[in-house]
Design a protein around this motif. Structure first.
Motif, PDB file in Angstrom:
ATOM      1  N   GLN A 152       1.220   7.136  -6.514  1.00 15.52           N
ATOM      2  CA  GLN A 152       0.343   8.395  -6.479  1.00 15.52           C
ATOM      3  C   GLN A 152       0.823   9.688  -6.542  1.00 15.52           C
ATOM      4  OE1 GLN A 152      -2.966   6.744  -4.589  1.00 15.52           O
ATOM      5  NE2 GLN A 152      -3.527   5.326  -6.068  1.00 15.52           N
ATOM      6  N   ASN A 153       1.529   9.688  -5.360  1.00  8.07           N
ATOM      7  CA  ASN A 153       1.954  11.083  -4.951  1.00  8.07           C
ATOM      8  C   ASN A 153       2.850  11.814  -5.906  1.00  8.07           C
ATOM      9  OD1 ASN A 153       2.260  13.406  -3.064  1.00  8.07           O
ATOM     10  ND2 ASN A 153       3.196  12.350  -1.838  1.00  8.07           N
ATOM     11  N   TYR A 160       0.807  -1.078  -0.041  1.00 12.36           N
ATOM     12  CA  TYR A 160       0.090   0.182   0.041  1.00 12.36           C
ATOM     13  C   TYR A 160       1.042   1.222  -0.043  1.00 12.36           C
ATOM     14  CZ  TYR A 160      -3.221   3.490   1.442  1.00 12.36           C
ATOM     15  OH  TYR A 160      -4.067   4.727   1.725  1.00 12.36           O
ATOM     16  N   LEU A 161       1.871   1.197   0.715  1.00 11.43           N
ATOM     17  CA  LEU A 161       2.819   2.172   0.758  1.00 11.43           C
ATOM     18  C   LEU A 161       3.247   2.627  -0.506  1.00 11.43           C
ATOM     19  CD1 LEU A 161       4.127   4.653   2.598  1.00 11.43           C
ATOM     20  CD2 LEU A 161       5.921   2.729   3.070  1.00 11.43           C
ATOM     21  N   VAL A 162       3.955   1.681  -1.379  1.00  8.91           N
ATOM     22  CA  VAL A 162       4.517   1.956  -2.707  1.00  8.91           C
ATOM     23  C   VAL A 162       3.257   2.541  -3.529  1.00  8.91           C
ATOM     24  CG1 VAL A 162       5.389   0.777  -4.823  1.00  8.91           C
ATOM     25  CG2 VAL A 162       6.013  -0.024  -2.430  1.00  8.91           C
ATOM     26  N   PHE A 198       0.681   4.543  -2.848  1.00  9.04           N
ATOM     27  CA  PHE A 198       0.714   5.900  -2.162  1.00  9.04           C
ATOM     28  C   PHE A 198       1.748   6.746  -2.512  1.00  9.04           C
ATOM     29  CE2 PHE A 198       1.412   9.244   1.088  1.00  9.04           C
ATOM     30  CZ  PHE A 198       0.113   9.804   0.722  1.00  9.04           C
ATOM     31  N   ILE A 199       2.921   6.200  -2.581  1.00  7.73           N
ATOM     32  CA  ILE A 199       4.116   7.096  -3.024  1.00  7.73           C
ATOM     33  C   ILE A 199       4.208   7.112  -4.571  1.00  7.73           C
ATOM     34  CG2 ILE A 199       6.638   6.977  -3.415  1.00  7.73           C
ATOM     35  CD1 ILE A 199       6.619   5.444  -0.624  1.00  7.73           C
TER      36      ILE A 199
END
Length: 65
Positions: free
Chosen positions: A8-9, A1-3, A5-6
């Motif tokens: 997308q950011n 999930y963190l990847v 989000f990064i």
């Protein structure tokens, strides 16, 4: 999930930087470098070149296939 989000950011940052940066560059160049009625022609040619490149890019992919 963190990847996700990064990524997308990063995508949003690049998207806004390119759009705002391109708009600011066109605005500054046409405002300070071009004067009078020539400014309208320069903006028109910029719009024409961008619209042709947007519509020609998918056609070039179709031709290559």
């Amino acid at each position: 999930y963190l990847v996700v989000f990064i990524m997308q950011n990063l995508t949003l940052k690049l998207f806004f930087a390119m759009n705002v940066g391109a708009f600011a560059l066109i605005l500054l160049v046409t405002h300070f470098a071009v004067h009078g009625s020539l400014r309208v022609q320069v903006l028109g040619w910029i719009c024409v070149s961008l619209s042709i490149s947007v519509f020609a890019a998918p056609l070039s992919i179709v031709v290559c296939i």
